[in-house]
Scaffold this motif. Structure first.
Motif, PDB file in Angstrom:
ATOM      1  N   HIS A   1       0.806  -1.216   0.000  1.00 34.70           N
ATOM      2  CA  HIS A   1       0.000   0.000   0.000  1.00 34.70           C
ATOM      3  C   HIS A   1       0.839   1.266   0.000  1.00 34.70           C
ATOM      4  CE1 HIS A   1       1.152  -0.273   4.165  1.00 34.70           C
ATOM      5  NE2 HIS A   1       0.348  -1.294   4.411  1.00 34.70           N
ATOM      6  N   THR A   2       2.130   1.161   0.327  1.00 38.10           N
ATOM      7  CA  THR A   2       3.007   2.328   0.413  1.00 38.10           C
ATOM      8  C   THR A   2       4.229   2.074  -0.470  1.00 38.10           C
ATOM      9  OG1 THR A   2       2.289   2.663   2.709  1.00 38.10           O
ATOM     10  CG2 THR A   2       4.257   3.863   1.997  1.00 38.10           C
ATOM     11  N   PRO A   3       4.188   2.492  -1.741  1.00 41.00           N
ATOM     12  CA  PRO A   3       5.301   2.170  -2.650  1.00 41.00           C
ATOM     13  C   PRO A   3       6.628   2.784  -2.234  1.00 41.00           C
ATOM     14  CG  PRO A   3       3.726   3.674  -3.690  1.00 41.00           C
ATOM     15  CD  PRO A   3       3.096   3.199  -2.426  1.00 41.00           C
ATOM     16  N   ASP A   4       6.610   3.773  -1.345  1.00 40.94           N
ATOM     17  CA  ASP A   4       7.875   4.317  -0.840  1.00 40.94           C
ATOM     18  C   ASP A   4       8.604   3.313   0.043  1.00 40.94           C
ATOM     19  OD1 ASP A   4       7.880   7.077  -1.879  1.00 40.94           O
ATOM     20  OD2 ASP A   4       6.049   7.261  -0.708  1.00 40.94           O
ATOM     21  N   ASN A   5       7.901   2.315   0.542  1.00 42.25           N
ATOM     22  CA  ASN A   5       8.488   1.272   1.375  1.00 42.25           C
ATOM     23  C   ASN A   5       8.624  -0.019   0.569  1.00 42.25           C
ATOM     24  OD1 ASN A   5       6.312   2.348   4.100  1.00 42.25           O
ATOM     25  ND2 ASN A   5       8.242   3.231   3.415  1.00 42.25           N
ATOM     26  N   SER A   6       9.332  -0.981   1.120  1.00 44.04           N
ATOM     27  CA  SER A   6       9.460  -2.297   0.482  1.00 44.04           C
ATOM     28  C   SER A   6       8.326  -3.195   0.963  1.00 44.04           C
ATOM     29  CB  SER A   6      10.813  -2.929   0.832  1.00 44.04           C
ATOM     30  OG  SER A   6      11.880  -2.155   0.323  1.00 44.04           O
TER      31      SER A   6
ATOM     32  N   SER B   1      -1.912   1.452 -14.513  1.00 46.65           N
ATOM     33  CA  SER B   1      -1.606   0.035 -14.249  1.00 46.65           C
ATOM     34  C   SER B   1      -0.111  -0.187 -14.040  1.00 46.65           C
ATOM     35  CB  SER B   1      -2.123  -0.849 -15.391  1.00 46.65           C
ATOM     36  OG  SER B   1      -3.526  -0.720 -15.517  1.00 46.65           O
ATOM     37  N   LEU B   2       0.537   0.825 -13.478  1.00 47.16           N
ATOM     38  CA  LEU B   2       1.954   0.743 -13.133  1.00 47.16           C
ATOM     39  C   LEU B   2       2.093   0.963 -11.636  1.00 47.16           C
ATOM     40  CD1 LEU B   2       3.324   2.971 -16.062  1.00 47.16           C
ATOM     41  CD2 LEU B   2       3.363   0.458 -15.956  1.00 47.16           C
ATOM     42  N   VAL B   3       3.325   0.911 -11.140  1.00 45.24           N
ATOM     43  CA  VAL B   3       3.575   1.169  -9.730  1.00 45.24           C
ATOM     44  C   VAL B   3       4.664   2.227  -9.620  1.00 45.24           C
ATOM     45  CG1 VAL B   3       5.279  -0.706  -9.545  1.00 45.24           C
ATOM     46  CG2 VAL B   3       4.128   0.120  -7.489  1.00 45.24           C
ATOM     47  N   CYS B   4       4.525   3.120  -8.649  1.00 45.94           N
ATOM     48  CA  CYS B   4       5.545   4.147  -8.426  1.00 45.94           C
ATOM     49  C   CYS B   4       6.777   3.498  -7.808  1.00 45.94           C
ATOM     50  CB  CYS B   4       4.995   5.236  -7.512  1.00 45.94           C
ATOM     51  SG  CYS B   4       6.163   6.569  -7.156  1.00 45.94           S
ATOM     52  N   GLU B   5       7.947   3.830  -8.349  1.00 47.58           N
ATOM     53  CA  GLU B   5       9.204   3.236  -7.880  1.00 47.58           C
ATOM     54  C   GLU B   5      10.138   4.337  -7.379  1.00 47.58           C
ATOM     55  OE1 GLU B   5      11.753   1.452  -6.345  1.00 47.58           O
ATOM     56  OE2 GLU B   5      10.479  -0.040  -7.368  1.00 47.58           O
ATOM     57  N   PRO B   6      10.245   4.530  -6.045  1.00 52.42           N
ATOM     58  CA  PRO B   6      11.057   5.629  -5.512  1.00 52.42           C
ATOM     59  C   PRO B   6      12.545   5.510  -5.847  1.00 52.42           C
ATOM     60  CG  PRO B   6      10.348   4.139  -3.751  1.00 52.42           C
ATOM     61  CD  PRO B   6       9.597   3.738  -4.976  1.00 52.42           C
ATOM     62  N   ALA B   7      13.036   4.301  -6.063  1.00 54.47           N
ATOM     63  CA  ALA B   7      14.459   4.140  -6.379  1.00 54.47           C
ATOM     64  C   ALA B   7      14.815   4.711  -7.750  1.00 54.47           C
ATOM     65  CB  ALA B   7      14.841   2.659  -6.318  1.00 54.47           C
TER      66      ALA B   7
ATOM     67  N   PRO C   1      -2.386  21.054  -5.009  1.00 52.18           N
ATOM     68  CA  PRO C   1      -3.149  21.578  -6.150  1.00 52.18           C
ATOM     69  C   PRO C   1      -2.373  22.533  -7.043  1.00 52.18           C
ATOM     70  CG  PRO C   1      -3.885  22.574  -4.076  1.00 52.18           C
ATOM     71  CD  PRO C   1      -2.975  21.455  -3.716  1.00 52.18           C
ATOM     72  N   SER C   2      -1.198  22.957  -6.620  1.00 54.57           N
ATOM     73  CA  SER C   2      -0.422  23.901  -7.434  1.00 54.57           C
ATOM     74  C   SER C   2       0.771  23.249  -8.129  1.00 54.57           C
ATOM     75  CB  SER C   2       0.066  25.062  -6.560  1.00 54.57           C
ATOM     76  OG  SER C   2       0.933  24.591  -5.545  1.00 54.57           O
ATOM     77  N   HIS C   3       0.924  21.936  -8.005  1.00 58.41           N
ATOM     78  CA  HIS C   3       2.087  21.262  -8.596  1.00 58.41           C
ATOM     79  C   HIS C   3       1.683  20.041  -9.406  1.00 58.41           C
ATOM     80  CE1 HIS C   3       4.355  23.547  -5.461  1.00 58.41           C
ATOM     81  NE2 HIS C   3       5.277  23.567  -6.414  1.00 58.41           N
ATOM     82  N   ARG C   4       2.382  19.852 -10.514  1.00 56.22           N
ATOM     83  CA  ARG C   4       2.296  18.617 -11.294  1.00 56.22           C
ATOM     84  C   ARG C   4       3.582  17.832 -11.017  1.00 56.22           C
ATOM     85  NH1 ARG C   4       0.720  19.552 -17.435  1.00 56.22           N
ATOM     86  NH2 ARG C   4       0.259  17.314 -17.166  1.00 56.22           N
ATOM     87  N   ARG C   5       3.444  16.665 -10.506  1.00 58.71           N
ATOM     88  CA  ARG C   5       4.607  15.907 -10.059  1.00 58.71           C
ATOM     89  C   ARG C   5       5.207  15.088 -11.192  1.00 58.71           C
ATOM     90  NH1 ARG C   5       4.480  12.890  -4.668  1.00 58.71           N
ATOM     91  NH2 ARG C   5       6.681  13.140  -5.203  1.00 58.71           N
ATOM     92  N   LEU C   6       6.545  14.965 -11.184  1.00 55.23           N
ATOM     93  CA  LEU C   6       7.256  14.081 -12.100  1.00 55.23           C
ATOM     94  C   LEU C   6       7.349  12.715 -11.433  1.00 55.23           C
ATOM     95  CD1 LEU C   6       7.973  16.913 -13.217  1.00 55.23           C
ATOM     96  CD2 LEU C   6      10.218  15.980 -13.853  1.00 55.23           C
ATOM     97  N   CYS C   7       6.759  11.702 -12.045  1.00 59.00           N
ATOM     98  CA  CYS C   7       6.562  10.417 -11.375  1.00 59.00           C
ATOM     99  C   CYS C   7       7.330   9.288 -12.052  1.00 59.00           C
ATOM    100  CB  CYS C   7       5.082  10.068 -11.345  1.00 59.00           C
ATOM    101  SG  CYS C   7       4.065  11.294 -10.476  1.00 59.00           S
ATOM    102  N   PRO C   8       8.136   8.544 -11.277  1.00 67.55           N
ATOM    103  CA  PRO C   8       8.877   7.401 -11.817  1.00 67.55           C
ATOM    104  C   PRO C   8       8.048   6.114 -11.720  1.00 67.55           C
ATOM    105  CG  PRO C   8       9.613   7.851  -9.589  1.00 67.55           C
ATOM    106  CD  PRO C   8       8.506   8.824  -9.884  1.00 67.55           C
ATOM    107  N   CYS C   9       7.277   5.818 -12.723  1.00 68.31           N
ATOM    108  CA  CYS C   9       6.464   4.606 -12.736  1.00 68.31           C
ATOM    109  C   CYS C   9       7.258   3.467 -13.369  1.00 68.31           C
ATOM    110  CB  CYS C   9       5.175   4.837 -13.513  1.00 68.31           C
ATOM    111  SG  CYS C   9       4.205   6.263 -12.946  1.00 68.31           S
ATOM    112  N   ARG C  10       6.813   2.244 -13.081  1.00 70.40           N
ATOM    113  CA  ARG C  10       7.423   1.050 -13.705  1.00 70.40           C
ATOM    114  C   ARG C  10       6.372  -0.047 -13.805  1.00 70.40           C
ATOM    115  NH1 ARG C  10       7.589  -2.858 -10.017  1.00 70.40           N
ATOM    116  NH2 ARG C  10       8.141  -2.393  -7.835  1.00 70.40           N
ATOM    117  N   PRO C  11       6.563  -0.971 -14.752  1.00 74.42           N
ATOM    118  CA  PRO C  11       5.667  -2.132 -14.816  1.00 74.42           C
ATOM    119  C   PRO C  11       6.017  -3.136 -13.728  1.00 74.42           C
ATOM    120  CG  PRO C  11       7.356  -2.302 -16.504  1.00 74.42           C
ATOM    121  CD  PRO C  11       7.567  -0.973 -15.823  1.00 74.42           C
TER     122      PRO C  11
END
Length: 751
Positions: free
Chosen positions: A421-426, A667-673, A728-738
């Motif tokens: 549930h928390t992609p920032d964690n393993s 249908s991807l997952v955010c990858e903090p690494a 609401p004032s920012h568009r985030r750059l997101c590192p997604c991965r399959p």
């Protein structure tokens, strides 16, 4: 008029003056919160810079008081003259001329007193080595003066601190500190690294810094869990009995899954690791309370995870040590006797330490400076997750994210969750029981059950979980024979509705038998996100759970309040709802009888087979944990290389959305690494963004783009790379991965 003072009387007068003046200074600078939160032995600079001038003087006065008291206990103090006392008292009266002058004078007096102390004990040997100092015989005339070296800016302050506080923790005396400047400088040079090396020593010789020889053996898949059973057998108690019972019951599944993994062609052998498992929740007074709850219907989810982790690591071929004792922990890590202010005695012998938030506090309280040095080896079992904004203490305190559990400043991926549930964690996970439903039904459970499918088992082992749910359960009982496993204290009358068949608290084996005969497993809304619904689904049950509107969070829910997460919980079990879904999971409005009845009608008219996501099977957990151990290295100073850059799918999120949500919608997952690949001007260009301005900032939403002013923001603090968080004032750059099918923690290029 001049008053003649005897030597001992002079010392007493000086002590009184020093004590009174110290109290005065302390009243001017000690923050209230420090008196409650700061552990004994913590250094001044670690307590912030507030009131630094007063603090230094207070410590110096306290140190002088200690020195004078030590001298006053001796028989010959004639060398302490009235002039010494007059000089000091006069400096007190003239303190309005500047604190800096007073501090300098006190330093001079401190050095005089230190010399007097040495001469008093050994009048014919003025430079006697301090106890436990193997270099003492080589100390020269100037060796005990506090060095002024710009490479060690806090050396003098540390000396003052230990002169005042060395008796606050027995560990200082264990390492040879006796209050003299010589012994303190030796300690701060040889054991800690705050003062320059003495007599040719360098800091590579710090006893707890030395590098142990690495294991050259490779971790081979094991075909037996006997080594784990032997380790668990050395411990006892209800919690350990639960862990042992679960491992024994699932041992055949683990061994078979290990065999399949061994035969796979894409498995890379990893080095054999020395691993310590330390469930801190089972240690000390907290452990006694937890143990008592195990036999009264308390939470077992954490124990499920510890059992499966221990079995998984054993099958993967690593060497395990399991401990639930603080005393044994101190012995295993080489903690110095005392209260934990000093570093450990030798290098940490474990490559990895799996623990929890309680254990993390125990480690910090036993390792001193070594805690920070070795924290890259820690892995924290954290069921509900820790987001980066809560993890970095300075940021959390200044931006409204301060909680009881956060602030440790680890790499967010070092926290390991129950569900993804928390992609920032393993995502560590656990294993659901893989069993054929027909095999389970052949076992007789209770005479009350009739062996049919029209059985519902309610998820809730304690009375309070049922409060306010009687109408909901009554609707279910109209269609299904309804059973419960609620703990019933001896001599207490049941508060459950009369139409409920309560079996009381069951063993793991008997509970699974009951689930094996049931058609529906009914959630009451609590406990949140536990393993039981997944095990029920794996046995062929349908999980019926309540929807939360509005979602539960730390803002509106006492359970999540204080937890280091901003997640919005839309149902009792979001993973079951989002990752599994119908026909195995139905989410309803618990207060809407029609909604509940229609869901039951659909469930009873549908044949549902047992189902377990791959990531929650033995093989899936072995595959995932093997990937973590092989590729995650939080001790390296370089940027992460796993997952590889080839897995990156860069997305520009809309205003007001988190990266976790942006990736999930694709249908991807955010990858903090992978964030570091997007934290550069070229990343904005590749996404078609023109920046009128660009700057770095400590902000857990960055890298991000603000359409107003076309400002491009880069992340300055890598610990704040965060999949969570929106604005609401920012568009985030997101590192997604399959990700692999049924295995969100791994990508196709990851294995």
């Amino acid at each position: 008029m001049r008053v003649a003072l005897r030597p001992r009387s002079g010392c007493l007068v000086l002590c009184l003056c020093l004590s009174a003046f110290t109290l005065l200074l302390q009243s001017l600078w000690v923050p209230l919160e420090m008196t409650k939160d700061e552990p004994a032995g913590r250094s001044p600079e670690e307590q912030g810079r507030r009131g630094l001038g007063f603090r230094r003087l207070s410590l110096r006065l306290e140190a002088l008081s200690t020195q004078v008291q030590r001298l006053s206990r001796g028989k010959d103090v004639t060398q302490l003259t009235r002039d010494d006392l007059s000089l000091l008292l006069q400096s007190f009266r003239q303190d309005q001329h500047g604190l800096a002058r007073l501090e300098k004078e006190l330093l001079i007096v401190s050095q005089k007193l230190d010399q007097l102390g040495r001469n008093h004990h050994h009048p014919h040997r003025p430079h006697t080595p301090p106890p436990h100092d193997d270099l003492g015989a080589h100390i020269g005339p100037n060796e005990c003066e506090v060095p002024m070296d710009t490479a060690y800016p806090v050396c003098a302050e540390k000396v003052e601190f230990l002169q005042a506080r060395w008796q606050s923790d027995p560990c200082y005396a264990f390492y040879g500190v006796d209050g003299t400047t010589c012994s303190i400088l030796t300690y701060l040079s040889l054991i800690e690294d705050f003062c320059p090396p003495r007599l040719g020593r360098n800091h590579s010789a710090l006893p707890w810094h030395k590098k142990l020889p690495s294991y050259t053996e490779k971790a081979e898949i094991r075909t037996s869990l006997s080594q784990l059973f032997e380790d668990i057998g050395n411990n006892s108690g209800p919690a350990l009995n639960f862990i042992r019972s679960r491992v024994e019951r699932m041992s055949e599944q683990w061994i078979q899954a290990g065999g399949r993994l061994m035969r796979s062609s894409n498995k890379t052998l990893s080095s054999q690791m020395r691993v310590l498992l330390y469930p801190g929740a089972l240690a000390g007074s907290a452990g006694q309370r937890f143990e008592a709850m195990v036999e009264r219907g308390g939470p077992l989810g954490e124990l499920v995870q510890w059992a499966d982790l221990s079995a998984c690591l054993t099958i993967l071929g690593h060497n395990l040590t399991l401990s639930t004792s603080q005393r044994q922990l101190h012995s295993l890590i080489g903690a110095a006797p005392g209260r934990g202010s000093c570093p450990i005695q030798w290098p940490l012998t474990f490559d990895l330490i799996y623990t929890d938030y309680h254990g993390l506090a125990h480690l910090q309280g036993a390792m001193g400076l070594a805690f920070q040095h070795y924290q890259c080896r820690f892995r924290i079992l954290d069921s509900f997750g820790t987001e980066p904004a809560f993890n970095l203490e300075s940021y959390a305190n200044s931006h409204g994210y301060k909680t009881l559990w956060g602030r440790w400043g680890l790499q967010p991926l070092q926290y390991m969750t129950m569900f993804p549930h928390t992609p920032d964690n393993s995502f560590l996970g656990f294993v659901s029981k893989e069993a054929e439903r027909t095999e389970v039904r052949e076992e007789e459970l209770e005479p009350e059950t009739d062996g049919t499918d029209r059985i519902a088992v309610v998820y809730g082992k304690q009375d309070y979980m049922w409060q306010g749910k009687s109408e909901y359960v009554e609707v279910i009982s109209e269609q299904l024979e309804t059973h419960a496993t609620v703990y019933q204290p001896p001599g207490h009358t049941s508060n459950l509705p009369s139409f409920i068949t309560n079996h009381g608290l069951l063993t793991q084996e008997h509970f699974l038998r009951l689930l094996g005969r049931a058609k529906v497993f009914v959630g009451l809304g609590f406990p949140y996100e536990g393993p039981a619904p997944i095990e029920a689904i794996a046995l062929g049950c349908v999980f019926l759970q309540p929807r939360f509107d509005p979602p539960h969070s730390s803002v509106n829910n006492d359970f999540y309040k204080g937890k280091p997460t901003s997640r919005q919980i839309s149902s009792q079990h979001p993973y079951a709802e989002e990752f599994i879904g119908r026909p195995h999971v139905w989410t309803v409005d618990m207060a809407n009888r029609t909604d509940v009845r229609e869901a039951l009608k659909a469930i009873l008219s549908t044949e549902v087979k047992p189902f377990a996501p791959r990531e929650l099977t033995c093989e899936g957990m072995l595959e995932r944990l093997h990937g973590y151990i092989t590729h995650q290295n939080f001790c390296s100073k370089s940027v992460p290389t796993w997952p590889p850059e080839s897995a990156l799918r860069a997305h520009l999120g809309p205003l007001g959305q988190s990266c976790a949500g942006v990736c999930r919608r694709s249908s991807l997952v955010c990858e903090p690494a992978l964030f570091h690949h997007l934290n550069s001007p070229s990343a904005f260009t590749r996404l078609g963004l023109g920046c009128s301005s660009m700057g770095q900032e400590v902000n857990h939403l960055f890298p991000a783009y603000s359409p107003w002013g076309r400002h491009c923001g880069l992340q300055q603090e890598p610990l704040l790379f965060s999949c969570a968080g929106s604005d609401p004032s920012h568009r985030r750059l997101c590192p997604c991965r399959p990700h692999l099918p049924g295995q969100v923690a791994l990508c196709p290029d990851c294995i």
